[in-house]
Design a protein around this motif. Structure first.
Motif, PDB file in Angstrom:
ATOM      1  N   LEU A 157       0.811  -1.215   0.000  1.00 28.55           N
ATOM      2  CA  LEU A 157       0.000   0.000   0.000  1.00 28.55           C
ATOM      3  C   LEU A 157       0.845   1.266   0.000  1.00 28.55           C
ATOM      4  CD1 LEU A 157      -2.926  -0.877   2.443  1.00 28.55           C
ATOM      5  CD2 LEU A 157      -3.174  -0.026   0.105  1.00 28.55           C
ATOM      6  N   THR A 158       2.037   1.186   0.559  1.00 24.05           N
ATOM      7  CA  THR A 158       2.880   2.377   0.638  1.00 24.05           C
ATOM      8  C   THR A 158       3.938   2.413  -0.460  1.00 24.05           C
ATOM      9  OG1 THR A 158       4.230   1.282   2.345  1.00 24.05           O
ATOM     10  CG2 THR A 158       2.498   2.755   3.096  1.00 24.05           C
ATOM     11  N   ALA A 159       3.721   1.647  -1.513  1.00 26.33           N
ATOM     12  CA  ALA A 159       4.470   1.758  -2.778  1.00 26.33           C
ATOM     13  C   ALA A 159       5.882   1.198  -2.724  1.00 26.33           C
ATOM     14  CB  ALA A 159       4.508   3.208  -3.270  1.00 26.33           C
ATOM     15  N   LEU A 160       6.290   0.576  -1.627  1.00 24.87           N
ATOM     16  CA  LEU A 160       7.667   0.087  -1.568  1.00 24.87           C
ATOM     17  C   LEU A 160       7.962  -0.982  -2.624  1.00 24.87           C
ATOM     18  CD1 LEU A 160       8.165   0.088   2.298  1.00 24.87           C
ATOM     19  CD2 LEU A 160       9.435   1.467   0.643  1.00 24.87           C
ATOM     20  N   PRO A 161       7.114  -1.999  -2.803  1.00 21.21           N
ATOM     21  CA  PRO A 161       7.390  -2.953  -3.884  1.00 21.21           C
ATOM     22  C   PRO A 161       7.362  -2.307  -5.269  1.00 21.21           C
ATOM     23  CG  PRO A 161       5.834  -3.888  -2.310  1.00 21.21           C
ATOM     24  CD  PRO A 161       5.964  -2.434  -1.980  1.00 21.21           C
ATOM     25  N   ALA A 162       6.444  -1.362  -5.467  1.00 18.10           N
ATOM     26  CA  ALA A 162       6.372  -0.681  -6.757  1.00 18.10           C
ATOM     27  C   ALA A 162       7.647   0.110  -7.028  1.00 18.10           C
ATOM     28  CB  ALA A 162       5.157   0.243  -6.800  1.00 18.10           C
ATOM     29  N   LEU A 163       8.195   0.757  -5.992  1.00 20.22           N
ATOM     30  CA  LEU A 163       9.451   1.487  -6.163  1.00 20.22           C
ATOM     31  C   LEU A 163      10.580   0.545  -6.547  1.00 20.22           C
ATOM     32  CD1 LEU A 163       9.179   3.927  -3.136  1.00 20.22           C
ATOM     33  CD2 LEU A 163       9.082   4.555  -5.549  1.00 20.22           C
ATOM     34  N   THR A 164      10.628  -0.611  -5.889  1.00 16.54           N
ATOM     35  CA  THR A 164      11.625  -1.615  -6.271  1.00 16.54           C
ATOM     36  C   THR A 164      11.417  -2.049  -7.713  1.00 16.54           C
ATOM     37  OG1 THR A 164      11.788  -2.418  -3.992  1.00 16.54           O
ATOM     38  CG2 THR A 164      12.554  -3.904  -5.729  1.00 16.54           C
ATOM     39  N   GLY A 165      10.155  -2.193  -8.107  1.00 12.37           N
ATOM     40  CA  GLY A 165       9.848  -2.621  -9.460  1.00 12.37           C
ATOM     41  C   GLY A 165      10.283  -1.635 -10.524  1.00 12.37           C
ATOM     42  N   THR A 166      10.273  -0.334 -10.200  1.00 13.60           N
ATOM     43  CA  THR A 166      10.739   0.642 -11.189  1.00 13.60           C
ATOM     44  C   THR A 166      12.223   0.482 -11.466  1.00 13.60           C
ATOM     45  OG1 THR A 166      11.252   2.366  -9.539  1.00 13.60           O
ATOM     46  CG2 THR A 166       9.007   2.316 -10.417  1.00 13.60           C
ATOM     47  N   ILE A 167      12.949  -0.117 -10.540  1.00 16.40           N
ATOM     48  CA  ILE A 167      14.391  -0.305 -10.699  1.00 16.40           C
ATOM     49  C   ILE A 167      14.708  -1.669 -11.299  1.00 16.40           C
ATOM     50  CG2 ILE A 167      16.600  -0.400  -9.463  1.00 16.40           C
ATOM     51  CD1 ILE A 167      15.254   1.380  -7.294  1.00 16.40           C
ATOM     52  N   THR A 168      14.049  -2.709 -10.781  1.00 17.76           N
ATOM     53  CA  THR A 168      14.397  -4.076 -11.166  1.00 17.76           C
ATOM     54  C   THR A 168      13.487  -4.651 -12.237  1.00 17.76           C
ATOM     55  OG1 THR A 168      12.954  -5.065  -9.485  1.00 17.76           O
ATOM     56  CG2 THR A 168      15.210  -4.485  -8.814  1.00 17.76           C
ATOM     57  N   GLY A 169      12.338  -4.011 -12.473  1.00 20.66           N
ATOM     58  CA  GLY A 169      11.384  -4.546 -13.431  1.00 20.66           C
ATOM     59  C   GLY A 169      10.352  -5.459 -12.826  1.00 20.66           C
ATOM     60  N   GLU A 170      10.485  -5.766 -11.532  1.00 19.30           N
ATOM     61  CA  GLU A 170       9.527  -6.642 -10.860  1.00 19.30           C
ATOM     62  C   GLU A 170       9.312  -6.145  -9.434  1.00 19.30           C
ATOM     63  OE1 GLU A 170       8.932 -11.363  -9.646  1.00 19.30           O
ATOM     64  OE2 GLU A 170      10.888 -10.595 -10.266  1.00 19.30           O
TER      65      GLU A 170
END
Length: 412
Positions: A157-170
């Motif tokens: 909910l606080t976008a941490l996985p999404a932020l990782t995804g912008t870097i790693t693609g997943e």
């Protein structure tokens, strides 16, 4: 360190919260982490568990049932009592404990606490000086109120996985219980602030520490960026943290962590590699202003440079240039780090059933009232009778609670 001091092992210092009693109805990770820290500070933490016990007791690996490693790492300096709060006697016993306590902390959903008649109003009616701390998933005034919440959900909910995804693609969750521990730390300082207010005014109060809002504040402190302004002057996201080459740098034979940040550090770096003359460098490297506008280029350029020497060569290079650097540890490297050994962070304590345990102890140092590990993580219900006797219950009352199943005694 022994769980019970002897003549050979004198009692540890009492700690700054000596004399403060905490009734702890938390389980899993967030709440127990918070109350463990308060216990390290000297508070008497009474861990009230269900007949099944804290769920982390059952998380492998373990030597004996209900004594899992995650439980052992988060529940020192506590005493355990097992009360069945669905039975009238269990609830009455809990109210008896709360009547003389300083803090009552739980991470049960509010609706369940209301059904048990153990909400803030119920407890403050028994003890007006009580600090009633609720650790919830979401604030009670918003549309998510009452929803179940776990670390993974709050990270998402606080976008941490999404932020990782912008870097790693997943998108990926952090490989640490980041939300639980950050919110737990916020609970610690909220409880301490409420205790400080009570010292000044003699007023107890209810405080709510919601996971979602706490973690949103944590993440957005870095990433509001252009949306800090109204109207926005750009998108959210701190570009330095989101650069794909901001990562441990590959050397010719391994990895190294380094951060060349200030102009002074960059000038020292350029001098060491033979680019002291600014005309010899790409203009995007020549000032902190230029570098902060071109993080992707800077980190990519630097990552390519790191591949030209060995890890040992770069370690020596950075040490001579006074540039911040560190080796890349794995978990074994962290546990065995020589600095942590020298400062005594990893401590040993003896447990009567689990043998010698190694735990990460308190990190801060204090000149007068240092935190300490005074007792081992308790067995399920180990201190039930002792705790109720201290609360003034007669032996006949305790026996009645046992007979009714409201107080569950530990298995031998």
């Amino acid at each position: 360190m022994s769980g019970t001091p002897t003549k050979e092992t004198p009692s540890p210092p009492a700690g700054p919260l000596a004399g403060v009693r905490i009734i702890d109805l938390t389980s899993v990770m967030m709440g127990p982490y918070a109350t463990m820290i308060l216990g390290d500070y000297g508070a008497d933490v009474i861990k009230v568990e269900s007949p099944d016990g804290d769920v982390m007791r059952h998380a492998a690996p373990m030597r004996h049932p209900a004594m899992g490693a995650m439980y052992l790492q988060g529940n020192r300096n506590k005493r355990s009592i097992v009360l069945d709060l669905k039975k009238a006697g269990g609830r009455t016993a809990l109210l008896r404990l709360a009547s003389s306590a300083d803090v009552f902390v739980h991470n049960v959903r509010p609706a369940a606490m209301a059904r048990l008649k153990l909400g803030a109003d119920d407890l403050l009616a028994v003890n007006s000086k009580l600090i009633y701390a609720s650790l919830h998933g979401f604030g009670e005034t918003g549309p998510y109120a009452g929803r179940p919440a776990y670390d993974d959900l709050i990270q998402g909910l606080t976008a941490l996985p999404a932020l990782t995804g912008t870097i790693t693609g997943e998108p990926r969750y952090s490989p640490a219980t980041m939300a639980d521990r950050i919110v737990g730390l916020n609970a610690v300082h909220a409880i301490l602030a409420a205790l400080f207010h009570r010292e000044r005014t003699a007023e107890g109060q209810a405080i709510e520490i919601p996971m979602f809002e706490t973690m949103a504040q944590f993440v957005l402190g870095d990433h509001m960026a252009g949306r800090s302004f109204e109207p926005p002057i750009g998108p959210p996201g701190y570009s330095r943290l989101l650069s794909p080459d901001r990562r441990p740098y590959q050397t010719s034979n391994g990895y190294i962590c380094a951060l060349v940040y200030s102009d002074k550090q960059w000038n020292a770096f350029f001098a060491k590699i033979g680019l002291a003359n600014g005309a010899d460098r790409d203009p995007r490297l020549n000032s902190i202003s230029a570098r902060t506008r071109n993080y992707d280029f800077v980190y990519d350029w630097f990552s390519q440079m790191m591949k030209t020497r060995t890890t040992a060569e770069w370690m020596s290079f950075f040490a001579e240039a006074d540039i911040p650097h560190a080796p890349l540890h794995d978990l074994d490297g962290l546990i065995d780090d020589p600095h942590l050994a020298a400062v005594g962070l990893i401590q040993s304590l003896e447990h009567p059933t689990e043998g010698t345990l190694r735990v990460a102890g308190p990190a801060a140092t204090w000149s007068k009232t240092p935190p300490s590990i005074r007792s081992y993580p308790p067995r399920l219900g180990e201190h039930g009778e002792e705790i109720l006797r201290e609360a003034g219950l007669a032996e006949a009352e305790i026996a009645s609670l046992v007979a009714d199943g409201a107080l569950v005694m530990p298995e031998n």
